[in-house]
Design a protein around this motif. Structure first.
Motif, PDB file in Angstrom:
ATOM      1  N   UNK A 111      -6.998  16.418   1.619  1.00  0.00           N
ATOM      2  CA  UNK A 111      -7.558  15.094   1.343  1.00  0.00           C
ATOM      3  C   UNK A 111      -6.849  14.058   2.200  1.00  0.00           C
ATOM      4  N   UNK A 112      -7.625  13.196   2.811  1.00  0.00           N
ATOM      5  CA  UNK A 112      -7.020  12.163   3.658  1.00  0.00           C
ATOM      6  C   UNK A 112      -7.611  10.812   3.318  1.00  0.00           C
ATOM      7  N   UNK A 113      -6.737   9.823   3.149  1.00  0.00           N
ATOM      8  CA  UNK A 113      -7.185   8.435   3.046  1.00  0.00           C
ATOM      9  C   UNK A 113      -6.269   7.627   3.934  1.00  0.00           C
ATOM     10  N   UNK A 114      -6.816   7.120   5.055  1.00  0.00           N
ATOM     11  CA  UNK A 114      -5.965   6.409   6.012  1.00  0.00           C
ATOM     12  C   UNK A 114      -4.877   7.337   6.486  1.00  0.00           C
ATOM     13  N   UNK A 154     -20.253  13.192  -2.702  1.00  0.00           N
ATOM     14  CA  UNK A 154     -19.583  12.349  -3.700  1.00  0.00           C
ATOM     15  C   UNK A 154     -18.577  13.218  -4.456  1.00  0.00           C
ATOM     16  N   UNK A 155     -17.581  12.584  -5.027  1.00  0.00           N
ATOM     17  CA  UNK A 155     -16.610  13.379  -5.791  1.00  0.00           C
ATOM     18  C   UNK A 155     -15.968  12.552  -6.898  1.00  0.00           C
ATOM     19  N   UNK A 156     -15.422  13.296  -7.865  1.00  0.00           N
ATOM     20  CA  UNK A 156     -14.673  12.681  -8.963  1.00  0.00           C
ATOM     21  C   UNK A 156     -13.244  13.199  -8.850  1.00  0.00           C
ATOM     22  N   UNK A 157     -12.274  12.319  -8.964  1.00  0.00           N
ATOM     23  CA  UNK A 157     -10.891  12.762  -8.754  1.00  0.00           C
ATOM     24  C   UNK A 157     -10.033  12.487  -9.981  1.00  0.00           C
ATOM     25  N   UNK A 158      -8.927  13.219 -10.055  1.00  0.00           N
ATOM     26  CA  UNK A 158      -7.969  13.029 -11.148  1.00  0.00           C
ATOM     27  C   UNK A 158      -6.942  11.968 -10.790  1.00  0.00           C
ATOM     28  N   UNK A 159      -6.180  11.559 -11.775  1.00  0.00           N
ATOM     29  CA  UNK A 159      -5.201  10.476 -11.608  1.00  0.00           C
ATOM     30  C   UNK A 159      -4.146  10.795 -10.544  1.00  0.00           C
ATOM     31  N   UNK A 166      -3.996   6.569  -3.060  1.00  0.00           N
ATOM     32  CA  UNK A 166      -4.217   5.120  -3.115  1.00  0.00           C
ATOM     33  C   UNK A 166      -3.054   4.365  -3.743  1.00  0.00           C
ATOM     34  N   UNK A 167      -2.143   5.088  -4.339  1.00  0.00           N
ATOM     35  CA  UNK A 167      -1.030   4.416  -5.010  1.00  0.00           C
ATOM     36  C   UNK A 167      -1.281   4.312  -6.500  1.00  0.00           C
ATOM     37  N   UNK A 168      -0.193   4.146  -7.222  1.00  0.00           N
ATOM     38  CA  UNK A 168      -0.224   4.100  -8.685  1.00  0.00           C
ATOM     39  C   UNK A 168      -1.166   3.013  -9.185  1.00  0.00           C
ATOM     40  N   UNK A 169      -2.059   3.371 -10.124  1.00  0.00           N
ATOM     41  CA  UNK A 169      -2.887   2.363 -10.801  1.00  0.00           C
ATOM     42  C   UNK A 169      -4.052   1.811  -9.994  1.00  0.00           C
ATOM     43  N   UNK A 170      -4.297   2.335  -8.801  1.00  0.00           N
ATOM     44  CA  UNK A 170      -5.415   1.817  -7.995  1.00  0.00           C
ATOM     45  C   UNK A 170      -6.743   2.241  -8.595  1.00  0.00           C
ATOM     46  N   UNK A 171      -7.817   1.503  -8.302  1.00  0.00           N
ATOM     47  CA  UNK A 171      -9.142   1.892  -8.778  1.00  0.00           C
ATOM     48  C   UNK A 171     -10.023   2.099  -7.552  1.00  0.00           C
ATOM     49  N   UNK A 172     -10.064   3.319  -7.053  1.00  0.00           N
ATOM     50  CA  UNK A 172     -10.725   3.539  -5.752  1.00  0.00           C
ATOM     51  C   UNK A 172     -12.205   3.888  -5.847  1.00  0.00           C
ATOM     52  N   UNK A 182     -14.609  16.040   5.975  1.00  0.00           N
ATOM     53  CA  UNK A 182     -15.925  15.532   5.580  1.00  0.00           C
ATOM     54  C   UNK A 182     -15.711  14.287   4.719  1.00  0.00           C
ATOM     55  N   UNK A 183     -16.394  13.195   4.995  1.00  0.00           N
ATOM     56  CA  UNK A 183     -16.207  11.988   4.187  1.00  0.00           C
ATOM     57  C   UNK A 183     -16.903  12.126   2.827  1.00  0.00           C
ATOM     58  N   UNK A 184     -16.181  11.787   1.738  1.00  0.00           N
ATOM     59  CA  UNK A 184     -16.726  11.808   0.383  1.00  0.00           C
ATOM     60  C   UNK A 184     -16.548  10.440  -0.242  1.00  0.00           C
ATOM     61  N   UNK A 185     -17.531  10.029  -1.037  1.00  0.00           N
ATOM     62  CA  UNK A 185     -17.370   8.782  -1.772  1.00  0.00           C
ATOM     63  C   UNK A 185     -16.833   9.110  -3.170  1.00  0.00           C
ATOM     64  N   UNK A 186     -15.834   8.370  -3.590  1.00  0.00           N
ATOM     65  CA  UNK A 186     -15.316   8.579  -4.948  1.00  0.00           C
ATOM     66  C   UNK A 186     -16.203   7.833  -5.922  1.00  0.00           C
TER      67      UNK A 186
END
Ligand SMILES: Nc1ncnc2c1ncn2[C@@H]1O[C@H](COP(=O)(O)OP(=O)(O)OP(=O)(O)O)[C@@H](O)[C@H]1O
Ligand SMILES: [Mg+2]
Lengths: 406, 251
Positions: A111-114, A154-159, A166-172, A182-186
């Motif tokens: 998984x990659x974000x930035x 699209x995907x659903x992710x765990x905490x 994204x860092x603690x407490x983010x709402x992505x 492959x790009x996925x939308x959360x």
């Protein structure tokens, strides 16, 4: 002799030899204390395993393509690839006791974000997966069957995934991440569940539509396994039978032939886990009981010494009218007092030890009223059992010989 | 025997030690009437203690009959014998036999503890009264190791009379005591006898036997002589004379 006087006499004679009484008691204290602690650990782990199993979902059935056992070589469950989406559709159509069903594939994803990176398992399932597993979202929505049909990215992710990317407490929600490039939308975030009994992080997951994972990421046509739920708990066996019949028919297997798949129900798993932890509990309790037994033998030993030492006292008591049973009762009560007081202290120490284990080692412990009651009864039984022989020996003394004893 | 407190007929006691038989009693006949005061004398080994233990229901005869207070003791179970010891007999030993680390009062209470009919309060009252009658009311809470031999024996006497026995049996009660304390003990026995209590003691000393009413002599397990005491001596009176003599003795 009146009970009050008996108790008084017993307490006095125990108080006369404080050190000896304490050391004798120590055997019972350690025995009862360890029984309590061991039972607390055993029951605690059993309870937490049961909680984990019920967190699998409600009335869950797992269906794996079974290893073919031809040639005597049994392969790992799931290694066969003979389970397809047609099987699933057939089950859905012809099994009235099945409430929900979903195919399941699992692969690992980078998984990659930035410039944040994370590696975890990616599950491909139908939206019903969330019903079967009782999995709730804290934000966003579950993808739909349309998303599956179109193999939507699209995907659903765990905490845990959120925190790492994204860092603690983010709402992505609405953000895009790359899974294996492959790009996925959360579209959703699952409720925090924490670690399970085996130390696995249940929040370290990515869930995407089945077709998306199967076709886009894995490029296969088979299903690794299926997850279903029965309409109600009592219907689990029926559901299991229906699935067996349908799959056997689909796979052209006669009713007497071995199935080429395995169905494991939540009850099976619960029973297996309970059986294991029961064995553990019994093992722990047995070891602890042995120390209690040793404590009991200690009581017997000391009571025998005490009877010999106090032969003259017994003679004096008999000479003024004590009957055999009065003497028996006196010594029995002494043994009982040692074991009961020891038992009481042992229970207190056991409870304290269990709490310490819970707070320092973070082990799950459960102290049940039954285990306390049982230890109490057990220690009084030990007092009576091991006190009986010395007490009877005292009661059978002949007054004149007892008086003559130096 | 009609109104005898104690009546024995042809009492035989044989101790068996392996192949050896010791004939401790070879047919003893004796009647003791109410309010009698008997001294049993005889050489060492003549069977006095054996006889007393049987009278005290601490031991059973090999043959013969024993009636205590008109009741045949011969066929009784161990529990019934214990009951007899508890209700009808007071026993005083040469070696006092008090429970150590137990106060004088509690030692005296001991027989009453084994009598369920007696309440705690009655137990305490009767024990204090018994201690008073041996002159030790003020030592009630002392332990045996804080008392002299004579005082310990007086506690033992208090214990023997606390249950209102039909007879007090004392096996060499003055055997471990000096002349003066022996006299004190005999004075107590005499005053108890004056109150109507039947007493049997064993003694080696003719001086002590002279304070009783009847002397019986044992030899080889048999009674060889029975005499009424002419001019029973009074222990209390003699006690009053003794201090001077005792001091002379010590010098
Ligand atoms: N438990 C016993 N086992 C074997 N023999 C015994 C036992 N008790 C007493 N005897 C024997 O019985 C005989 C009478 O003993 P007993 O003690 O009655 O004598 P006694 O008159 O009281 O002597 P003493 O004046 O020394 O106290 C003695 O020969 C003694 O050895
Ligand atoms: Mg003797």
């Amino acid at each position: 002799m009146k009970v009050r006087n008996l108790l008084k006499a017993a307490l006095r004679s125990l108080a006369k030899n404080k050190m000896r009484t304490f050391l004798t008691m120590l055997g019972i204290i350690i025995g009862v204390g360890s029984v309590i602690t061991m039972l607390a650990i055993g029951q605690g782990s059993r309870q937490s395993i049961q909680e984990q199993i019920s967190s699998l979902g409600t009335n869950v059935l797992m269906i794996f393509p079974q290893a073919s056992s031809t040639g005597g070589v049994r392969m790992e469950a799931g290694s066969s690839q003979r389970m397809t989406i047609e099987d699933l559709n057939a089950i859905r159509e012809r099994c009235p006791s099945v409430a929900y069903i979903t195919p399941q594939v699992r692969t690992s994803g980078q998984l990659v974000n930035g410039n944040s990176n994370w590696r975890t398992s990616v599950y491909g399932v139908y939206p019903d997966y969330f019903n079967i597993r009782d999995l709730k979202l804290t934000s966003g929505m579950v993808f739909t069957m349309n998303d599956d049909r179109s193999a939507a990215k699209v995907c659903i992710v765990g905490q845990t995934v959120v925190t790492n990317l994204f860092g603690e407490g983010a709402d992505p929600i609405g953000s895009f991440i790359r899974i294996n490039k492959i790009p996925f939308e959360i579209v959703g975030i699952t409720e925090k569940k924490g670690q399970n009994a085996f130390g696995q992080d249940q929040d370290d997951i990515v869930v995407a539509p089945f077709s998306t994972v199967q076709k886009r990421m894995m490029a296969v046509t088979y299903i690794q396994s299926m997850l279903a739920s029965a309409v109600s708990e009592p219907k689990i066996p029926t559901a299991s039978q229906e699935i067996t019949d349908v799959l056997k028919a689909k796979h052209n297997l006669g009713p007497s032939e071995d199935p080429d798949f395995t169905i494991r129900t939540q009850t099976d798993i619960a029973n297996m886990a309970t059986a294991t932890s029961k064995i553990l509990t019994i093992l722990l309790a047995t070891i602890a009981s042995i120390s209690l037994l040793v404590g009991g033998i200690g009581i017997m030993n000391i009571m025998l010494v005490s009877v010999t030492e106090r032969t003259r006292e017994i003679g004096i008591r008999m000479s003024v009218g004590a009957r055999g049973r009065d003497v028996l009762l006196q010594f029995l009560i002494e043994a009982l007092l040692i074991s009961l007081i020891g038992g009481f202290i042992g229970i207190s120490l056991g409870v304290i030890a269990s709490q310490l284990i819970a707070s320092i080692l973070k082990w799950p412990v459960t102290i049940s009223a039954e285990s306390i009651l049982m230890s109490f009864l057990f220690s009084s039984a030990i007092g009576i059992f091991f006190g009986w022989y010395p007490a009877r020996k005292a009661a059978r003394l002949n007054p004149i010989e007892a008086l003559r004893y130096e | 025997m009609n109104n005898s407190i104690i009546s024995v007929k042809n009492l035989v006691k044989i101790y068996r030690m392996g192949d050896v038989e010791v004939h401790a009693l070879r047919g003893v006949n004796l009647d003791i009437r109410p309010n009698d005061f008997v001294a049993i004398m005889g050489k060492s080994g003549s069977g006095k203690s054996t006889f007393m233990n049987i009278l005290g229901c601490l031991d059973v005869p090999t043959r013969g009959n024993y009636f205590l207070d008109q009741v045949d003791v011969g066929s009784m179970s161990n529990d019934q014998l214990a009951n007899l010891r508890n209700r009808k007999i007071g026993f005083v030993f040469q070696s006092f036999n008090l429970l150590s680390r137990t106060s004088a009062l509690e030692n005296v209470e001991l027989p009453l503890m084994y009598n369920k009919k007696i309440s705690s309060k009655e137990m305490r009252d009767r024990s204090l009264k018994a201690l008073e009658s041996v002159g030790l009311a003020d030592r009630a809470h002392h332990f045996p190791n804080q008392l002299s031999g004579g005082e310990q024996q007086r506690v033992a006497i208090a214990r023997s009379l606390v249950n209102d026995p039909v007879v007090i049996l004392a096996d060499e009660p003055t055997g471990n005591l000096d002349t003066r304390t022996s006299l004190e003990v005999m004075a107590i026995f005499q005053s108890l006898n004056n109150q109507g209590i039947t007493i049997v003691i064993v003694t080696h000393e003719a001086d002590i036997a002279a304070f009783t009413k009847r002397n019986i002599t044992f030899r080889d397990g048999k009674i060889i002589r029975e005499v009424e005491v002419n001019g029973q001596r009074n222990a209390r009176e003699e006690l009053a004379l003794i201090p001077v003599m005792a001091e002379e003795d010590e010098l």
